[in-house]
Write an enzyme that holds these catalytic residues in place. Structure first.
Site, PDB file in Angstrom:
ATOM      1  N   LYS A 130      59.765 -15.244  27.344  1.00  0.00           N
ATOM      2  CA  LYS A 130      59.709 -16.296  28.371  1.00  0.00           C
ATOM      3  C   LYS A 130      60.670 -16.019  29.528  1.00  0.00           C
ATOM      4  O   LYS A 130      61.556 -15.141  29.415  1.00  0.00           O
ATOM      5  CB  LYS A 130      60.006 -17.643  27.699  1.00  0.00           C
ATOM      6  CG  LYS A 130      58.952 -18.072  26.664  1.00  0.00           C
ATOM      7  CD  LYS A 130      59.308 -19.443  26.052  1.00  0.00           C
ATOM      8  CE  LYS A 130      58.292 -19.893  25.022  1.00  0.00           C
ATOM      9  NZ  LYS A 130      58.623 -21.239  24.455  1.00  0.00           N
ATOM     10  N   TYR A 171      49.122 -23.949  26.760  1.00  0.00           N
ATOM     11  CA  TYR A 171      49.808 -25.076  26.111  1.00  0.00           C
ATOM     12  C   TYR A 171      48.940 -26.328  26.054  1.00  0.00           C
ATOM     13  O   TYR A 171      49.461 -27.435  25.932  1.00  0.00           O
ATOM     14  CB  TYR A 171      51.134 -25.360  26.834  1.00  0.00           C
ATOM     15  CG  TYR A 171      52.238 -24.383  26.490  1.00  0.00           C
ATOM     16  CD1 TYR A 171      52.626 -24.172  25.159  1.00  0.00           C
ATOM     17  CD2 TYR A 171      52.908 -23.671  27.485  1.00  0.00           C
ATOM     18  CE1 TYR A 171      53.642 -23.281  24.837  1.00  0.00           C
ATOM     19  CE2 TYR A 171      53.933 -22.775  27.165  1.00  0.00           C
ATOM     20  CZ  TYR A 171      54.296 -22.587  25.838  1.00  0.00           C
ATOM     21  OH  TYR A 171      55.311 -21.710  25.519  1.00  0.00           O
ATOM     22  N   ASN A 184      63.834 -21.685  24.895  1.00  0.00           N
ATOM     23  CA  ASN A 184      63.829 -21.070  23.561  1.00  0.00           C
ATOM     24  C   ASN A 184      63.259 -19.645  23.519  1.00  0.00           C
ATOM     25  O   ASN A 184      62.877 -19.147  22.468  1.00  0.00           O
ATOM     26  CB  ASN A 184      63.204 -21.996  22.529  1.00  0.00           C
ATOM     27  CG  ASN A 184      61.720 -22.232  22.740  1.00  0.00           C
ATOM     28  OD1 ASN A 184      61.133 -21.666  23.656  1.00  0.00           O
ATOM     29  ND2 ASN A 184      61.127 -23.034  21.889  1.00  0.00           N
ATOM     30  N   HIS A 240      57.673 -17.034  22.693  1.00  0.00           N
ATOM     31  CA  HIS A 240      56.523 -17.699  22.068  1.00  0.00           C
ATOM     32  C   HIS A 240      55.892 -16.743  21.069  1.00  0.00           C
ATOM     33  O   HIS A 240      55.792 -15.549  21.320  1.00  0.00           O
ATOM     34  CB  HIS A 240      55.465 -18.055  23.130  1.00  0.00           C
ATOM     35  CG  HIS A 240      54.129 -18.415  22.522  1.00  0.00           C
ATOM     36  ND1 HIS A 240      53.856 -19.677  22.061  1.00  0.00           N
ATOM     37  CD2 HIS A 240      53.019 -17.662  22.253  1.00  0.00           C
ATOM     38  CE1 HIS A 240      52.620 -19.696  21.544  1.00  0.00           C
ATOM     39  NE2 HIS A 240      52.097 -18.488  21.662  1.00  0.00           N
ATOM     40  N   GLU A 279      44.740 -16.565  22.015  1.00  0.00           N
ATOM     41  CA  GLU A 279      45.810 -16.391  23.007  1.00  0.00           C
ATOM     42  C   GLU A 279      45.828 -14.965  23.560  1.00  0.00           C
ATOM     43  O   GLU A 279      46.057 -14.762  24.761  1.00  0.00           O
ATOM     44  CB  GLU A 279      47.158 -16.749  22.371  1.00  0.00           C
ATOM     45  CG  GLU A 279      47.269 -18.250  22.065  1.00  0.00           C
ATOM     46  CD  GLU A 279      48.545 -18.628  21.325  1.00  0.00           C
ATOM     47  OE1 GLU A 279      49.357 -17.744  20.992  1.00  0.00           O
ATOM     48  OE2 GLU A 279      48.729 -19.841  21.083  1.00  0.00           O
TER      49      GLU A 279
HETATM   50  P1  DAT Z   1      56.789 -23.158  19.007  1.00  0.00           P
HETATM   51  O1  DAT Z   1      57.078 -22.545  20.374  1.00  0.00           O
HETATM   52  O2  DAT Z   1      57.943 -22.936  18.078  1.00  0.00           O
HETATM   53  O3  DAT Z   1      55.473 -22.724  18.436  1.00  0.00           O
HETATM   54  P2  DAT Z   1      55.521 -25.705  19.589  1.00  0.00           P
HETATM   55  O4  DAT Z   1      54.223 -24.969  19.611  1.00  0.00           O
HETATM   56  O5  DAT Z   1      55.625 -26.909  18.719  1.00  0.00           O
HETATM   57  O6  DAT Z   1      56.738 -24.731  19.220  1.00  0.00           O
HETATM   58  O7  DAT Z   1      55.871 -26.159  21.076  1.00  0.00           O
HETATM   59  C1  DAT Z   1      55.641 -25.291  22.164  1.00  0.00           C
HETATM   60  C2  DAT Z   1      56.853 -25.333  23.060  1.00  0.00           C
HETATM   61  O8  DAT Z   1      56.989 -26.649  23.608  1.00  0.00           O
HETATM   62  C3  DAT Z   1      58.172 -25.073  22.351  1.00  0.00           C
HETATM   63  O9  DAT Z   1      58.460 -23.694  22.271  1.00  0.00           O
HETATM   64  C4  DAT Z   1      59.149 -25.798  23.216  1.00  0.00           C
HETATM   65  C5  DAT Z   1      58.354 -26.995  23.723  1.00  0.00           C
HETATM   66  N1  DAT Z   1      58.609 -28.188  22.912  1.00  0.00           N
HETATM   67  C6  DAT Z   1      58.097 -28.469  21.693  1.00  0.00           C
HETATM   68  N2  DAT Z   1      58.543 -29.639  21.232  1.00  0.00           N
HETATM   69  C7  DAT Z   1      59.360 -30.142  22.202  1.00  0.00           C
HETATM   70  C8  DAT Z   1      60.130 -31.312  22.348  1.00  0.00           C
HETATM   71  N3  DAT Z   1      60.164 -32.253  21.399  1.00  0.00           N
HETATM   72  N4  DAT Z   1      60.863 -31.477  23.487  1.00  0.00           N
HETATM   73  C9  DAT Z   1      60.833 -30.531  24.461  1.00  0.00           C
HETATM   74  N5  DAT Z   1      60.127 -29.391  24.378  1.00  0.00           N
HETATM   75  C10 DAT Z   1      59.406 -29.191  23.272  1.00  0.00           C
HETATM   76 MG    MG Z   2      53.545 -23.110  19.090  1.00  0.00          MG
END
Ligand code: DAT
Ligand code: MG
Length: 150
Positions: free
Chosen positions: A9, A49, A112, A115, A126
């Site tokens: 990212k 997303y 973070n 991805h 994807e």
């Molecule tokens: P991951 O990236 O670990 O697969 P995810 O698919 O649940 O996590 O979410 C996609 C991204 O969205 C994640 O990397 C960071 C953001 N995100 C997820 N939950 C969030 C939250 N509660 N507050 C802010 N950003 C969040």
């Molecule tokens: Mg995810």
């Protein structure tokens, strides 16, 4: 063999962590079958997303992912989806295990670093969203394959 999409990212690229992150997946034994630097368009970010479209953090998430260049990789290997996600670590970096990418380099969920696809099906979807078939070298023979794959 499974395939998974990795996105290094904008924060990770800006912080000069691209090589370190690629190294961790390579060392794990995952095979790079596609890789490029690009600026993600808003359309592609919203598609990627889409599952989070109704969440309160969606706008910020899209703004973050399009804010600067990213490096995308398609990786191939046995259990590639789970293996990549364990190397990446928990979504919230402050809670991610030390030794994972997020646990070693991150603090906040909105920064973070990486991805990784969450299922085999989503990995295929994807990868197709980010790569043309002609940009992938699927199943190329790596000299060490016999020492990584049984
Ligand atoms: P991951 O990236 O670990 O697969 P995810 O698919 O649940 O996590 O979410 C996609 C991204 O969205 C994640 O990397 C960071 C953001 N995100 C997820 N939950 C969030 C939250 N509660 N507050 C802010 N950003 C969040
Ligand atoms: Mg995810």
């Amino acid at each position: 063999m499974e395939r998974t999409l990795i996105i290094i990212k904008p924060d990770a690229v800006q912080r000069g962590l691209t090589g370190e992150i690629i190294k961790r997946f390579e060392q794990r034994g995952l095979k790079i079958i596609g890789m490029k630097l690009l600026r993600v368009s808003r359309d592609l970010a919203e598609k990627h997303y889409d599952v989070h479209r109704e969440r309160p953090f969606f706008a910020g998430l899209v703004a973050y992912i399009i804010s600067a260049p990213v490096v995308v990789m398609a990786l191939e290997g046995s259990d590639a989806v789970v293996a990549a996600r364990t190397t990446i670590g928990a979504t919230k970096p402050s809670e991610a295990a030390a030794g994972t990418i997020r646990g070693d380099y991150g603090l906040e969920i909105g920064r973070n670093l990486v991805h990784g696809s969450d299922s085999v099906e989503n990995g295929e979807i994807e990868i197709a969203n980010f790569f043309a078939e002609s940009e992938l070298c699927g199943g190329w023979a790596r000299a060490v394959d016999g020492w990584v794959f049984e």
